[in-house]
Design an enzyme around this catalytic site. Structure first.
Site, PDB file in Angstrom:
ATOM      1  N   CYS A 216     -49.488  41.638  22.868  1.00 63.48           N
ATOM      2  CA  CYS A 216     -50.886  41.997  22.630  1.00 63.48           C
ATOM      3  C   CYS A 216     -51.715  40.767  22.295  1.00 63.48           C
ATOM      4  O   CYS A 216     -51.207  39.760  21.805  1.00 63.48           O
ATOM      5  CB  CYS A 216     -50.994  43.029  21.507  1.00 63.48           C
ATOM      6  SG  CYS A 216     -50.360  42.474  19.917  1.00 63.48           S
ATOM      7  N   ARG A 218     -55.511  38.795  20.867  1.00 59.12           N
ATOM      8  CA  ARG A 218     -56.066  38.441  19.563  1.00 59.12           C
ATOM      9  C   ARG A 218     -56.813  39.616  18.922  1.00 59.12           C
ATOM     10  O   ARG A 218     -57.349  40.479  19.604  1.00 59.12           O
ATOM     11  CB  ARG A 218     -57.027  37.260  19.693  1.00 59.12           C
ATOM     12  CG  ARG A 218     -56.359  35.961  20.098  1.00 59.12           C
ATOM     13  CD  ARG A 218     -57.389  34.840  20.037  1.00 59.12           C
ATOM     14  NE  ARG A 218     -56.777  33.544  20.245  1.00 59.12           N
ATOM     15  CZ  ARG A 218     -56.708  32.925  21.418  1.00 59.12           C
ATOM     16  NH1 ARG A 218     -57.206  33.515  22.477  1.00 59.12           N
ATOM     17  NH2 ARG A 218     -56.144  31.741  21.518  1.00 59.12           N
ATOM     18  N   ARG A 219     -56.877  39.563  17.610  1.00 61.63           N
ATOM     19  CA  ARG A 219     -57.689  40.512  16.866  1.00 61.63           C
ATOM     20  C   ARG A 219     -59.116  40.001  16.828  1.00 61.63           C
ATOM     21  O   ARG A 219     -59.363  38.839  16.529  1.00 61.63           O
ATOM     22  CB  ARG A 219     -57.156  40.672  15.445  1.00 61.63           C
ATOM     23  CG  ARG A 219     -57.921  41.698  14.615  1.00 61.63           C
ATOM     24  CD  ARG A 219     -57.341  41.845  13.219  1.00 61.63           C
ATOM     25  NE  ARG A 219     -56.039  42.498  13.247  1.00 61.63           N
ATOM     26  CZ  ARG A 219     -54.872  41.868  13.042  1.00 61.63           C
ATOM     27  NH1 ARG A 219     -54.865  40.572  12.790  1.00 61.63           N
ATOM     28  NH2 ARG A 219     -53.733  42.508  13.088  1.00 61.63           N
ATOM     29  N   CYS A 333     -82.606  29.079  25.210  1.00 63.75           N
ATOM     30  CA  CYS A 333     -83.190  29.787  24.065  1.00 63.75           C
ATOM     31  C   CYS A 333     -82.961  29.035  22.760  1.00 63.75           C
ATOM     32  O   CYS A 333     -83.757  29.142  21.829  1.00 63.75           O
ATOM     33  CB  CYS A 333     -82.626  31.203  23.967  1.00 63.75           C
ATOM     34  SG  CYS A 333     -80.816  31.267  23.995  1.00 63.75           S
ATOM     35  N   HIS A 752     -77.385  34.501  22.712  1.00 62.83           N
ATOM     36  CA  HIS A 752     -78.830  34.324  22.828  1.00 62.83           C
ATOM     37  C   HIS A 752     -79.410  34.048  21.441  1.00 62.83           C
ATOM     38  O   HIS A 752     -78.883  34.519  20.431  1.00 62.83           O
ATOM     39  CB  HIS A 752     -79.449  35.596  23.421  1.00 62.83           C
ATOM     40  CG  HIS A 752     -80.926  35.525  23.660  1.00 62.83           C
ATOM     41  ND1 HIS A 752     -81.508  34.487  24.364  1.00 62.83           N
ATOM     42  CD2 HIS A 752     -81.939  36.358  23.300  1.00 62.83           C
ATOM     43  CE1 HIS A 752     -82.816  34.694  24.425  1.00 62.83           C
ATOM     44  NE2 HIS A 752     -83.104  35.809  23.782  1.00 62.83           N
TER      45      HIS A 752
END
Length: 790
Positions: A216, A218-219, A333, A752
């Site tokens: 599994c 990454r958290r 931005c 952003h």
């Protein structure tokens, strides 16, 4: 038509541009007038610079360059076709602005047709000759035609920036893909029914391409994701590449991560690597979300994008002086937000807006690459109101497009010239560096942000103390998650809950974390001539007119991946920071000796450990510090030190061991004669070069910056007693919030920025070219905060 005889005296100066000549025919070099403006644009047939009507006469008087190509672009709206239905909505597939698949800053704007009208103009008198015109002198005709045919320098810069763009989806080919080691261990992977080898998770699974392990991922910072088993497997084995199961397509594509390179990568041999474990890619279908899709989903789930952009409110568009939007030039931005905030401070207005006529009147030979000219041009454009026209229905203005400003700043910076997303704080610091370089013999507007930081170090063995000062332009505050006031609610939240619950951190907890005493191991005490444990506290010796506070939200997780703390910090509207005031040396304190004894040992660094740390991507000076303060005791200790100190003020600065420091904060290391001569070659005296190098720890680049920012001090006696204030302004410690910059996204590489600014008593949101009255300023979710002294 005017007489052609008027052109004759000027024909000798007119040039025909070559293929590499940059021709500025899109915009005035001193203003944001362009061919679409009411009076069009005038392009010199000598220098190929463009001028608006307000500047072309002054330019002629200064240079006697009299012949111009006048360009006027007629712009007509195209009627929108009748809608027969809602139609398919454009799918956002990238966390980027202004690039393919990303958010379109121009969406919702009306479409136009453009028709260019040309004429040749001679000054004085603006005598006009229509184009095309076979009667014009040949050199004029060839020059004009070459200008018309030339590629826009803005478009050329756009293409160059796009070549280096990383927007969350463009990936480099992994260096491990060509000769990837694959074990003949008999592992065969079924086409479905996967489960993590170490837990019960059946989603977010990664197949290691060396040994076929399924583990599994990454958290995520919000608690979702995996249990980090794939990362742990890499640490144990060193097997570098893994592919996310469920993202593999029939054409041999998929999400491949290189743990060794710490990035998403391209594996051109993925189909062959999968075949080794019995997987036929032609039989696979994409069944799981890609990493980009997960990133988008994560931001939507946290609600950060909608909250920071106030998407749920009926925002009333604003326009006028100081309310001018900036177009997004492709992930620009971060630039837009910083410059909007910078031009709220009177020092910047005085230097670049009120002082613009004086700056422009010099008419430098290369105004496009003149820092003062382009910064003044931007400041005047933002504050004059001349380019702030009423908004479209969605709140968008036409806005300013700061092409020249961006290109100028990017010219000396490998990252800011690209269309990659960047850290607004890093850009802010880079802007201040450029201001220092261009403020010799004139007021530096960033002085209103400058303050003196004072560190008090106490020797644990002798009790002696040392005070050191340095100038800074921002106050970085830690975000202590352990201080969350809703810890119980966070702990009891169900993993499958869709409710948005952020850790709520009091502002005072951030201050307390900054002010707490820090333990310094391996401190060389000049009082006892050996390394001891010392204790350091940091305070402010002065308080600036404007204080920029950075919340240290961006961090590195234990697996060395970047992350952002999704927290709510109760930032105050007004605050008294007198608790941060340093009182300087106190009665009864014993000062540590100023200079190091001759017996002080030179620092030694384990070459093997240093090399391993550098391969992990840390700056060399930071690696030296880690090895010094952990006494070369091993990778684990050094890497832990780096993790703990990544957000230090001077993390990547040149390392000066404590035993080489004097009380005044200057290095006592011997100066390199070649460095002294290098600075003397720039026109400075030997004593000035030596003093600058001493202040900069021997680093030539920092010494040059020091000279530019300490011009008034250069002739002062070197032996003068140290000034705790470092020449900084000082005043009361009470402030009010006047602006803040917010980031949405999970790391500085994507997302952003928007900013909120207090304008004439009202809070206004600046979201690139959208400017509107803010109904609910989300000050608890910001990143950079600007406070003004009350």
């Amino acid at each position: 038509m005017a007489s052609l005889d008027l052109l004759t005296p000027h024909l000798g100066k007119i040039k025909i541009p070559g293929p590499n000549q940059l021709i500025y025919k899109d915009e005035c070099v001193y203003s944001f007038d362009n061919p679409e403006s009411e009076t069009g644009l005038y392009v010199s047939l000598v220098t190929f610079l463009g001028f608006g009507r307000n500047y072309v006469e002054q330019y002629f008087q200064k240079t006697d360059n009299a012949v111009f190509l006048h360009i006027y672009t007629e712009k007509k709206p195209v009627p929108e076709p009748e809608k027969t239905g809602d139609g398919p909505e454009k799918k956002i597939t990238r966390l980027a602005i202004g690039v393919e698949g990303g958010f379109d800053p121009d969406s919702g704007k009306a479409k136009y047709t453009y028709t260019n009208h040309y004429s040749v103009v001679a000054l004085p008198g603006f005598h006009t000759y229509p184009w095309p015109n076979p009667d014009l002198p040949e050199v004029v005709r060839k020059s004009v035609q070459a200008i018309i045919d030339a590629e826009s320098p803005f478009k050329m810069a756009e293409m160059a920036a796009l070549e280096g763009t990383w927007d969350g989806e463009t990936r480099e080919v992994s260096v491990h893909a060509v000769n990837l080691k694959q074990l003949d261990n008999g592992v065969k992977v079924p086409p479905s029914g996967w489960k993590c080898n170490k837990c019960d998770l059946t989603n977010n699974l990664w197949l290691n391409l060396t040994d076929g392990s399924i583990l599994c991922g990454r958290r995520f910072f919000d608690g979702t994701g995996g249990n980090d088993h794939a990362v742990e497997h890499y640490r144990e084995t060193g097997y570098p590449l893994a592919v996310k199961l469920g993202t593999i397509t029939a054409d041999g594509k998929g999400d491949v991560y290189s743990y060794a390179e710490d990035d998403m990568v391209e594996d051109p041999y993925l189909a062959d690597h999968l075949k080794h474990f019995g997987i036929n890619v032609q039989q696979l279908q994409k069944t799981d979300k890609s990493m980009v899709e997960l990133e988008l989903e994560l931001n939507q789930r946290t609600g950060e994008w909608n909250t920071l952009q106030e998407s749920g409110s009926e925002l009333r568009p604003l326009h006028g002086p100081g309310l001018t939007g900036l177009n997004n030039l492709g992930n620009s931005c971060y630039i837009n937000s910083v410059v909007q905030v910078i031009f709220r401070m009177p020092d910047f207005v005085r230097r670049f807006v009120e002082g613009a006529p004086e700056i422009f009147a010099t008419f430098p030979e290369d105004p496009v690459n003149d820092f003062n000219v382009q910064t003044a041009k931007l400041g005047v454009g933002l504050l004059s109101g001349r380019y702030s026209r009423s908004a479209d229905a969605d709140g968008s203005q036409e806005g300013l497009a700061p092409h020249m400003f961006r290109q100028l700043l990017g010219r000396g910076h490998a990252e800011f010239r690209t269309k990659r997303q960047q850290d607004a704080h890093e850009f802010y610091l880079y802007m201040l560096t450029l201001l220092e370089r261009h403020s010799r013999h004139r007021a530096n507007p960033s002085d209103c942000l400058k303050f003196s930081v004072e560190e008090r170090v106490r020797c644990g063995a002798s009790g002696g103390v040392r005070y050191q000062q340095r100038a800074e332009h921002h106050l970085p505050l830690p975000v202590p998650l352990a201080a969350a006031t809703n810890a119980a609610l966070l702990r009891d939240r169900r993993p499958d809950s869709t409710q948005i619950i952020r850790p709520e951190i009091p502002f005072q907890a951030c201050l307390d974390s900054f002010m707490k005493e820090e333990t310094v191991e391996q401190f060389y005490s000049s009082a006892v001539n050996e390394k001891v444990t010392a204790y350091k506290i940091t305070r402010l010796a002065t308080f600036p007119d404007y204080l920029l506070i950075q919340l240290k939200k961006f961090t590195i997780k234990e697996d060395w991946t970047p992350a952002k703390l999704d927290v709510s910090v109760d930032m105050p509207w007004e605050v008294d920071l007198s608790c941060l005031r340093s009182r300087g040396p106190q009665p009864g304190e014993t000062q540590l000796p100023d200079s190091a004894p001759a017996s002080a040992p030179a620092p030694l660094y384990n070459d093997s450990l240093l090399s391993d740390l550098l391969e992990m991507g840390f700056p060399v000076e930071a690696c030296k510090k880690a090895l010094y303060y952990t006494n070369n005791s091993g990778m684990e200790a050094a890497s832990n030190w780096l993790m703990e100190h990544m957000n230090d003020w001077d993390f990547a600065n040149k390392f000066e061991p404590p035993e080489t420091q004097t009380a005044g904060g200057c290095s006592s290391l011997p100066l390199d004669e070649a460095s002294v001569e290098q600075i003397m070659g720039m026109g400075f005296e030997r004593a000035q070069a030596q003093r600058a190098l001493a202040a900069a720890g021997g680093d030539v680049g920092r010494a040059v910056d020091w000279i530019f920012s300490h011009a008034a001090e250069l002739d002062a006696p070197a032996a003068a007693p140290p000034d705790r204030r470092l020449g900084c302004r000082d005043g009361p410690e009470k402030y009010k919030l006047i602006a803040f910059i917010s980031h949405m996204g999970t790391s500085t590489m994507v997302g952003h920025y928007v900013c909120h600014i207090l304008h004439e008593g009202r809070w206004v949101i600046f979201n690139d070219n959208k400017v509107a009255l803010s109904e609910n300023p989300p000050k608890d979710l910001g990143y950079l905060y600007l406070y003004e002294r009350l």
